[in-house]
Design a protein around this motif. Structure first.
Motif, PDB file in Angstrom:
ATOM      1  N   GLN A 270     -29.670   7.935 -12.748  1.00  0.00           N
ATOM      2  CA  GLN A 270     -29.790   7.344 -11.419  1.00  0.00           C
ATOM      3  C   GLN A 270     -28.529   6.543 -11.072  1.00  0.00           C
ATOM      4  O   GLN A 270     -28.025   6.619  -9.951  1.00  0.00           O
ATOM      5  N   MET A 271     -28.030   5.786 -12.042  1.00  0.00           N
ATOM      6  CA  MET A 271     -26.830   4.989 -11.797  1.00  0.00           C
ATOM      7  C   MET A 271     -25.633   5.896 -11.521  1.00  0.00           C
ATOM      8  O   MET A 271     -24.852   5.648 -10.596  1.00  0.00           O
ATOM      9  N   VAL A 272     -25.480   6.960 -12.301  1.00  0.00           N
ATOM     10  CA  VAL A 272     -24.372   7.897 -12.108  1.00  0.00           C
ATOM     11  C   VAL A 272     -24.477   8.548 -10.728  1.00  0.00           C
ATOM     12  O   VAL A 272     -23.488   8.635  -9.996  1.00  0.00           O
ATOM     13  N   ALA A 273     -25.676   8.992 -10.369  1.00  0.00           N
ATOM     14  CA  ALA A 273     -25.868   9.615  -9.058  1.00  0.00           C
ATOM     15  C   ALA A 273     -25.524   8.631  -7.933  1.00  0.00           C
ATOM     16  O   ALA A 273     -24.884   9.008  -6.946  1.00  0.00           O
ATOM     17  N   ALA A 274     -25.930   7.386  -8.093  1.00  0.00           N
ATOM     18  CA  ALA A 274     -25.631   6.371  -7.074  1.00  0.00           C
ATOM     19  C   ALA A 274     -24.125   6.120  -6.990  1.00  0.00           C
ATOM     20  O   ALA A 274     -23.577   5.963  -5.893  1.00  0.00           O
ATOM     21  N   CYS A 275     -23.441   6.094  -8.131  1.00  0.00           N
ATOM     22  CA  CYS A 275     -21.981   5.911  -8.132  1.00  0.00           C
ATOM     23  C   CYS A 275     -21.295   7.068  -7.409  1.00  0.00           C
ATOM     24  O   CYS A 275     -20.394   6.852  -6.598  1.00  0.00           O
TER      25      CYS A 275
ATOM     26  N   ASP B  32     -22.799  -1.217  -5.581  1.00  0.00           N
ATOM     27  CA  ASP B  32     -23.565  -1.961  -6.580  1.00  0.00           C
ATOM     28  C   ASP B  32     -23.690  -1.171  -7.877  1.00  0.00           C
ATOM     29  O   ASP B  32     -23.561  -1.731  -8.971  1.00  0.00           O
ATOM     30  N   ALA B  33     -23.947   0.120  -7.761  1.00  0.00           N
ATOM     31  CA  ALA B  33     -24.043   0.971  -8.949  1.00  0.00           C
ATOM     32  C   ALA B  33     -22.698   1.036  -9.667  1.00  0.00           C
ATOM     33  O   ALA B  33     -22.640   1.014 -10.902  1.00  0.00           O
ATOM     34  N   MET B  34     -21.617   1.109  -8.893  1.00  0.00           N
ATOM     35  CA  MET B  34     -20.285   1.136  -9.508  1.00  0.00           C
ATOM     36  C   MET B  34     -20.018  -0.157 -10.268  1.00  0.00           C
ATOM     37  O   MET B  34     -19.466  -0.130 -11.374  1.00  0.00           O
ATOM     38  N   CYS B  35     -20.422  -1.270  -9.673  1.00  0.00           N
ATOM     39  CA  CYS B  35     -20.266  -2.559 -10.364  1.00  0.00           C
ATOM     40  C   CYS B  35     -21.086  -2.594 -11.642  1.00  0.00           C
ATOM     41  O   CYS B  35     -20.628  -3.094 -12.670  1.00  0.00           O
ATOM     42  N   MET B  36     -22.309  -2.066 -11.587  1.00  0.00           N
ATOM     43  CA  MET B  36     -23.163  -2.029 -12.785  1.00  0.00           C
ATOM     44  C   MET B  36     -22.510  -1.198 -13.886  1.00  0.00           C
ATOM     45  O   MET B  36     -22.489  -1.596 -15.045  1.00  0.00           O
ATOM     46  N   LEU B  37     -21.975  -0.039 -13.513  1.00  0.00           N
ATOM     47  CA  LEU B  37     -21.315   0.821 -14.492  1.00  0.00           C
ATOM     48  C   LEU B  37     -20.090   0.132 -15.072  1.00  0.00           C
ATOM     49  O   LEU B  37     -19.866   0.145 -16.279  1.00  0.00           O
TER      50      LEU B  37
ATOM     51  N   SER C 207     -16.902  -2.052 -19.214  1.00  0.00           N
ATOM     52  CA  SER C 207     -15.541  -2.577 -19.119  1.00  0.00           C
ATOM     53  C   SER C 207     -15.083  -3.353 -20.350  1.00  0.00           C
ATOM     54  O   SER C 207     -13.925  -3.223 -20.759  1.00  0.00           O
ATOM     55  N   GLN C 208     -15.945  -4.155 -20.945  1.00  0.00           N
ATOM     56  CA  GLN C 208     -15.502  -4.946 -22.097  1.00  0.00           C
ATOM     57  C   GLN C 208     -15.116  -4.059 -23.267  1.00  0.00           C
ATOM     58  O   GLN C 208     -14.098  -4.300 -23.924  1.00  0.00           O
ATOM     59  N   ARG C 209     -15.907  -3.027 -23.511  1.00  0.00           N
ATOM     60  CA  ARG C 209     -15.573  -2.128 -24.629  1.00  0.00           C
ATOM     61  C   ARG C 209     -14.328  -1.307 -24.345  1.00  0.00           C
ATOM     62  O   ARG C 209     -13.521  -1.061 -25.227  1.00  0.00           O
ATOM     63  N   VAL C 210     -14.184  -0.864 -23.098  1.00  0.00           N
ATOM     64  CA  VAL C 210     -12.981  -0.113 -22.735  1.00  0.00           C
ATOM     65  C   VAL C 210     -11.753  -1.008 -22.898  1.00  0.00           C
ATOM     66  O   VAL C 210     -10.751  -0.593 -23.479  1.00  0.00           O
ATOM     67  N   TYR C 211     -11.839  -2.238 -22.424  1.00  0.00           N
ATOM     68  CA  TYR C 211     -10.709  -3.160 -22.551  1.00  0.00           C
ATOM     69  C   TYR C 211     -10.370  -3.395 -24.027  1.00  0.00           C
ATOM     70  O   TYR C 211      -9.194  -3.354 -24.408  1.00  0.00           O
ATOM     71  N   ALA C 212     -11.383  -3.624 -24.849  1.00  0.00           N
ATOM     72  CA  ALA C 212     -11.138  -3.840 -26.281  1.00  0.00           C
ATOM     73  C   ALA C 212     -10.475  -2.615 -26.906  1.00  0.00           C
ATOM     74  O   ALA C 212      -9.553  -2.747 -27.729  1.00  0.00           O
TER      75      ALA C 212
END
Length: 193
Positions: free
Chosen positions: A24-29, A35-40, A45-50
Motif C-alpha cells: 500500500q505504501m509503495v502504491a501510494a508513493c 505522506d507515503a514518500m515521507c514514511m518510506l 533513510s538511516q540505514r541507507v545513510y549508514a
C-alpha cells in the motif's frame, strides 16, 4: 523454547499484514502521495545513510544518500515485491555507492583528528579507531566493501546480501572472506594495533 501453533499463526499474520502495508505504501508513493514518500524515507533513510558512510565516506554520504532516494522514487514502480522492500533499497544503495565510487576521482587525504577539549582519552581513541576503519574500508575493492558493510553493519543474511547486490549466494561468502582479509591487511598497513 516451545512455540504454539497459534504463535506461528500470529507471526504469519503479522508478516502478511506487513507485506500488505508495504504494498500500500509503495502504491501510494508511485501515485505521488507525499505522506507515503515521507514514511518510506523515514523507514529506510538511516540505514541507507549508514551504508553510504561506510561505502563512500562521511564527507559524501549525504549526497550519495540523496541520490539513492532520487533513484528510489524514480524506480519504485519497478519494485515487484518478490523481495523485502529493504532488500531492494539496499540493492539500489549498493549500486549507487559503487557508481559514486567509480565516478569520483579519489584524492584521499587522511584527516587529522582535532583534539577538542572535553574529549576523554577513550572517546578520542574510539574516534581514531573509527576513522582508521573508515580509511581502511575506503581502500578495499568497492565490490568487496559493499558485501562487508551489508553483513557487518546491516547484519543481512547471505541470501539478503545476494539479492541486494545481485550476485549468487555462494559468491557472498567468498567475497566476505576476501573483504575481511583485505581489510585486515590494510588495517595492519595503517598501524592498527
Amino acid at each position: 523454547m516451545n512455540s504454539h501453533p497459534s504463535d506461528q499463526s500470529a507471526f504469519d499474520d503479522s508478516a502478511v499484514a506487513d507485506q500488505d502495508s508495504t504494498k500500500q505504501m509503495v502504491a501510494a508513493c508511485i501515485a505521488g502521495d507525499q505522506d507515503a514518500m515521507c514514511m518510506l524515507y523515514e523507514r529506510c533513510s538511516q540505514r541507507v545513510y549508514a551504508q553510504m558512510v561506510r561505502m563512500v565516506g562521511i564527507q559524501d554520504a549525504d549526497d550519495a544518500t540523496q541520490q539513492v532516494f532520487i533513484h528510489l522514487f524514480r524506480k519504485l514502480d519497478k519494485f515487484d515485491g518478490r523481495s523485502k522492500l529493504e532488500t531492494w533499497v539496499y540493492r539500489l544503495a549498493s549500486n549507487e555507492a559503487l557508481q559514486f565510487i567509480r565516478s569520483r576521482s579519489r584524492h584521499t587525504t587522511d584527516s587529522l583528528l582535532d583534539d577538542p577539549s572535553g574529549y576523554s582519552h577513550d572517546t578520542r581513541e574510539r574516534t581514531e579507531q573509527g576513522e582508521l576503519l573508515d580509511v581502511a574500508l575506503s581502500r578495499i575493492d568497492p565490490e568487496l566493501r559493499v558485501v562487508l558493510v551489508l553483513k557487518e553493519q546491516e547484519d543481512l543474511s547471505y541470501r539478503e546480501i545476494a539479492d541486494a547486490v545481485g550476485i549468487p549466494e555462494g559468491t557472498v561468502g567468498s567475497r566476505l572472506n576476501r573483504a575481511r582479509a583485505d581489510l585486515r591487511e590494510v588495517l595492519l598497513q595503517l598501524g592498527w594495533e
